[in-house]
Every structure is written in C-alpha cells, then in structure tokens.
Design a protein around this motif. Sequence first.
Motif, PDB file in Angstrom:
ATOM      1  N   VAL A 109      33.442  73.354  29.481  1.00  0.00           N
ATOM      2  CA  VAL A 109      34.700  73.868  30.030  1.00  0.00           C
ATOM      3  C   VAL A 109      34.575  75.361  30.308  1.00  0.00           C
ATOM      4  CG1 VAL A 109      37.177  74.154  29.634  1.00  0.00           C
ATOM      5  CG2 VAL A 109      36.006  72.109  28.790  1.00  0.00           C
ATOM      6  N   ILE A 110      34.008  76.094  29.372  1.00  0.00           N
ATOM      7  CA  ILE A 110      33.865  77.542  29.552  1.00  0.00           C
ATOM      8  C   ILE A 110      32.878  77.859  30.675  1.00  0.00           C
ATOM      9  CG2 ILE A 110      33.163  79.705  28.438  1.00  0.00           C
ATOM     10  CD1 ILE A 110      35.960  78.587  27.640  1.00  0.00           C
ATOM     11  N   MET A 111      31.841  77.054  30.843  1.00  0.00           N
ATOM     12  CA  MET A 111      30.945  77.251  31.989  1.00  0.00           C
ATOM     13  C   MET A 111      31.715  77.100  33.300  1.00  0.00           C
ATOM     14  SD  MET A 111      27.429  75.310  31.104  1.00  0.00           S
ATOM     15  CE  MET A 111      26.207  76.034  30.053  1.00  0.00           C
ATOM     16  N   PHE A 112      32.532  76.048  33.388  1.00  0.00           N
ATOM     17  CA  PHE A 112      33.349  75.848  34.585  1.00  0.00           C
ATOM     18  C   PHE A 112      34.292  77.032  34.776  1.00  0.00           C
ATOM     19  CE2 PHE A 112      37.575  74.879  36.105  1.00  0.00           C
ATOM     20  CZ  PHE A 112      37.285  74.531  37.418  1.00  0.00           C
ATOM     21  N   LEU A 113      35.007  77.394  33.713  1.00  0.00           N
ATOM     22  CA  LEU A 113      36.009  78.453  33.805  1.00  0.00           C
ATOM     23  C   LEU A 113      35.375  79.789  34.183  1.00  0.00           C
ATOM     24  CD1 LEU A 113      38.964  79.149  33.562  1.00  0.00           C
ATOM     25  CD2 LEU A 113      38.657  79.371  31.087  1.00  0.00           C
ATOM     26  N   SER A 114      34.229  80.090  33.608  1.00  0.00           N
ATOM     27  CA  SER A 114      33.523  81.333  33.946  1.00  0.00           C
ATOM     28  C   SER A 114      33.200  81.384  35.434  1.00  0.00           C
ATOM     29  CB  SER A 114      32.236  81.466  33.136  1.00  0.00           C
ATOM     30  OG  SER A 114      32.520  81.586  31.775  1.00  0.00           O
ATOM     31  N   ASN A 115      32.645  80.305  35.955  1.00  0.00           N
ATOM     32  CA  ASN A 115      32.318  80.245  37.384  1.00  0.00           C
ATOM     33  C   ASN A 115      33.572  80.366  38.240  1.00  0.00           C
ATOM     34  OD1 ASN A 115      29.632  79.918  36.752  1.00  0.00           O
ATOM     35  ND2 ASN A 115      29.588  77.735  37.173  1.00  0.00           N
ATOM     36  N   ALA A 116      34.625  79.637  37.864  1.00  0.00           N
ATOM     37  CA  ALA A 116      35.863  79.655  38.643  1.00  0.00           C
ATOM     38  C   ALA A 116      36.482  81.051  38.676  1.00  0.00           C
ATOM     39  CB  ALA A 116      36.857  78.648  38.070  1.00  0.00           C
ATOM     40  N   LEU A 117      36.448  81.754  37.547  1.00  0.00           N
ATOM     41  CA  LEU A 117      37.007  83.100  37.494  1.00  0.00           C
ATOM     42  C   LEU A 117      36.164  84.080  38.298  1.00  0.00           C
ATOM     43  CD1 LEU A 117      38.162  83.251  33.781  1.00  0.00           C
ATOM     44  CD2 LEU A 117      39.592  82.979  35.817  1.00  0.00           C
ATOM     45  N   LEU A 118      34.841  83.951  38.219  1.00  0.00           N
ATOM     46  CA  LEU A 118      33.971  84.822  39.009  1.00  0.00           C
ATOM     47  C   LEU A 118      34.175  84.622  40.507  1.00  0.00           C
ATOM     48  CD1 LEU A 118      30.643  84.632  36.972  1.00  0.00           C
ATOM     49  CD2 LEU A 118      32.113  86.640  37.287  1.00  0.00           C
ATOM     50  N   GLU A 119      34.532  83.410  40.894  1.00  0.00           N
ATOM     51  CA  GLU A 119      34.756  83.090  42.308  1.00  0.00           C
ATOM     52  C   GLU A 119      36.225  83.211  42.711  1.00  0.00           C
ATOM     53  OE1 GLU A 119      33.015  79.207  42.736  1.00  0.00           O
ATOM     54  OE2 GLU A 119      31.016  79.949  42.211  1.00  0.00           O
ATOM     55  N   ASN A 120      37.060  83.763  41.825  1.00  0.00           N
ATOM     56  CA  ASN A 120      38.485  84.008  42.076  1.00  0.00           C
ATOM     57  C   ASN A 120      39.270  82.754  42.470  1.00  0.00           C
ATOM     58  OD1 ASN A 120      38.403  86.814  41.536  1.00  0.00           O
ATOM     59  ND2 ASN A 120      37.511  87.153  43.552  1.00  0.00           N
ATOM     60  N   HIS A 121      38.912  81.596  41.908  1.00  0.00           N
ATOM     61  CA  HIS A 121      39.632  80.363  42.231  1.00  0.00           C
ATOM     62  C   HIS A 121      41.077  80.388  41.745  1.00  0.00           C
ATOM     63  CE1 HIS A 121      36.398  78.211  44.043  1.00  0.00           C
ATOM     64  NE2 HIS A 121      35.641  78.275  42.963  1.00  0.00           N
ATOM     65  N   TYR A 122      41.344  81.110  40.690  1.00  0.00           N
ATOM     66  CA  TYR A 122      42.685  81.136  40.101  1.00  0.00           C
ATOM     67  C   TYR A 122      43.248  82.553  40.092  1.00  0.00           C
ATOM     68  CZ  TYR A 122      40.953  76.622  38.527  1.00  0.00           C
ATOM     69  OH  TYR A 122      40.408  75.364  38.481  1.00  0.00           O
ATOM     70  N   GLU A 123      42.982  83.282  41.147  1.00  0.00           N
ATOM     71  CA  GLU A 123      43.296  84.706  41.218  1.00  0.00           C
ATOM     72  C   GLU A 123      44.761  85.039  40.929  1.00  0.00           C
ATOM     73  OE1 GLU A 123      42.344  88.457  44.156  1.00  0.00           O
ATOM     74  OE2 GLU A 123      42.146  86.428  44.922  1.00  0.00           O
ATOM     75  N   ASN A 124      45.681  84.269  41.428  1.00  0.00           N
ATOM     76  CA  ASN A 124      47.103  84.580  41.262  1.00  0.00           C
ATOM     77  C   ASN A 124      47.810  83.653  40.291  1.00  0.00           C
ATOM     78  OD1 ASN A 124      47.096  86.765  43.151  1.00  0.00           O
ATOM     79  ND2 ASN A 124      46.955  85.237  44.781  1.00  0.00           N
ATOM     80  N   GLU A 125      47.062  83.061  39.374  1.00  0.00           N
ATOM     81  CA  GLU A 125      47.655  82.133  38.413  1.00  0.00           C
ATOM     82  C   GLU A 125      47.447  82.647  36.989  1.00  0.00           C
ATOM     83  OE1 GLU A 125      46.917  77.863  38.904  1.00  0.00           O
ATOM     84  OE2 GLU A 125      45.827  78.378  40.732  1.00  0.00           O
ATOM     85  N   SER A 126      48.420  82.365  36.139  1.00  0.00           N
ATOM     86  CA  SER A 126      48.211  82.615  34.710  1.00  0.00           C
ATOM     87  C   SER A 126      47.623  81.331  34.132  1.00  0.00           C
ATOM     88  CB  SER A 126      49.516  82.996  34.016  1.00  0.00           C
ATOM     89  OG  SER A 126      50.455  81.951  34.108  1.00  0.00           O
ATOM     90  N   LEU A 127      46.531  81.481  33.378  1.00  0.00           N
ATOM     91  CA  LEU A 127      45.776  80.338  32.858  1.00  0.00           C
ATOM     92  C   LEU A 127      45.896  80.251  31.350  1.00  0.00           C
ATOM     93  CD1 LEU A 127      42.417  80.789  34.819  1.00  0.00           C
ATOM     94  CD2 LEU A 127      44.409  79.430  35.477  1.00  0.00           C
ATOM     95  N   LEU A 128      45.876  79.016  30.868  1.00  0.00           N
ATOM     96  CA  LEU A 128      45.788  78.747  29.440  1.00  0.00           C
ATOM     97  C   LEU A 128      44.586  77.845  29.222  1.00  0.00           C
ATOM     98  CD1 LEU A 128      46.893  78.715  26.518  1.00  0.00           C
ATOM     99  CD2 LEU A 128      48.240  76.719  27.179  1.00  0.00           C
ATOM    100  N   TYR A 129      43.618  78.332  28.466  1.00  0.00           N
ATOM    101  CA  TYR A 129      42.472  77.503  28.087  1.00  0.00           C
ATOM    102  C   TYR A 129      42.874  76.743  26.829  1.00  0.00           C
ATOM    103  CZ  TYR A 129      38.212  76.484  25.475  1.00  0.00           C
ATOM    104  OH  TYR A 129      37.252  75.858  24.720  1.00  0.00           O
ATOM    105  N   TRP A 130      42.843  75.416  26.892  1.00  0.00           N
ATOM    106  CA  TRP A 130      43.218  74.571  25.757  1.00  0.00           C
ATOM    107  C   TRP A 130      41.937  74.243  24.999  1.00  0.00           C
ATOM    108  CZ3 TRP A 130      48.315  73.192  24.804  1.00  0.00           C
ATOM    109  CH2 TRP A 130      48.505  72.306  23.743  1.00  0.00           C
ATOM    110  N   HIS A 131      41.768  74.863  23.837  1.00  0.00           N
ATOM    111  CA  HIS A 131      40.530  74.732  23.053  1.00  0.00           C
ATOM    112  C   HIS A 131      40.586  73.468  22.199  1.00  0.00           C
ATOM    113  CE1 HIS A 131      36.857  76.230  21.313  1.00  0.00           C
ATOM    114  NE2 HIS A 131      37.370  76.228  20.097  1.00  0.00           N
ATOM    115  N   THR A 132      39.656  72.558  22.405  1.00  0.00           N
ATOM    116  CA  THR A 132      39.688  71.269  21.714  1.00  0.00           C
ATOM    117  C   THR A 132      38.680  71.125  20.577  1.00  0.00           C
ATOM    118  OG1 THR A 132      38.181  70.324  23.349  1.00  0.00           O
ATOM    119  CG2 THR A 132      40.548  70.053  23.761  1.00  0.00           C
ATOM    120  N   PHE A 133      37.876  72.148  20.340  1.00  0.00           N
ATOM    121  CA  PHE A 133      36.852  72.031  19.300  1.00  0.00           C
ATOM    122  C   PHE A 133      37.382  72.513  17.961  1.00  0.00           C
ATOM    123  CE2 PHE A 133      33.161  74.070  17.063  1.00  0.00           C
ATOM    124  CZ  PHE A 133      32.546  72.889  16.700  1.00  0.00           C
TER     125      PHE A 133
END
Length: 141
Positions: A109-133
């Motif tokens: 999940v963090i690999m996906f999120l890191s890539n998405a943030l670097l590519e500004n996929h969620y630039e104008n959104e507030s995000l909540l990472y739901w940690h399941t571990f």
Amino acid sequence: PDRIIVGAGTCGTIAGLTAGVSISGYKIKITGVRCAEPIICNRRKINSLANRVLRFTGSKNKVDPKLFEIVESPRNNGYAKTTAGAHFIIDDFQFLEGIRLDTTYTSKVIMFLSNALLENHYENESLLYWHTFSPAAMEGV
C-alpha cells in the motif's frame, strides 16, 4: 478525508469501510490497493461483502459502486509474497514515521501511495491511510 487508502486482500476491511461510508452519507472515496490475486480481491466481492454488512446492520442502503475502486500495487506478485523493494520501504517508513509495515499488505500500500503522491494523483485531496498491520498479531511467531 476526501479519500481513504487501504490494503485489499480478502476484502473485509475495504468492504467494511465502504459500508460505513455508505451509511454515513459522507462523500469519501475508498481506494483499495490490491495485495492479492484478482480472483480473491475484486470489485464484485467487495460489493457483495459491503452489502451483506449493510443488511446485517439493518440499513436499507445499497452500496454505490462509485464509492470504491481497486488499484494495483506496484510489482504486486500475489498474496503473502514479498514485493521487490519491500524491505527498503519498510525500513524507511519505520524510520520516518515510526510505523511498522509488513510484506503482505502494508508495504504494498505504501509503495502505491508513494508513487501516487510523487505523480500528484491526489494533489487536491485530503487522504487518510488506513493502517491494517498489527504487530501484536506477530507476537510469539
């Protein structure tokens, strides 16, 4: 948040979150990062489980399929299989955030999120990472 990012494997967590958002009436989008094979983790299963949760709670709501999406984790090679580079992101996240990750779900999940943030996929959104571990689940193993 505008969006919740969560790992999706057997689909229970994302289905529960989807049902909860459906009941709440909030306009929150849920993004499940697939951490298992598509035959196990898919939209149909999530929709079915979420609707079962709604029926169980007595809600008359039905899940709007637009509430959630499934995205692929980079280099996901199946459930409980370590992804290349997982140990680097696990070490970095522990060091930077003080949060422990595992190789089955959360590192993917963090690999996906890191890539998405670097590519500004969620630039104008507030995000909540739901940690399941939960490290407690690993105690005594």
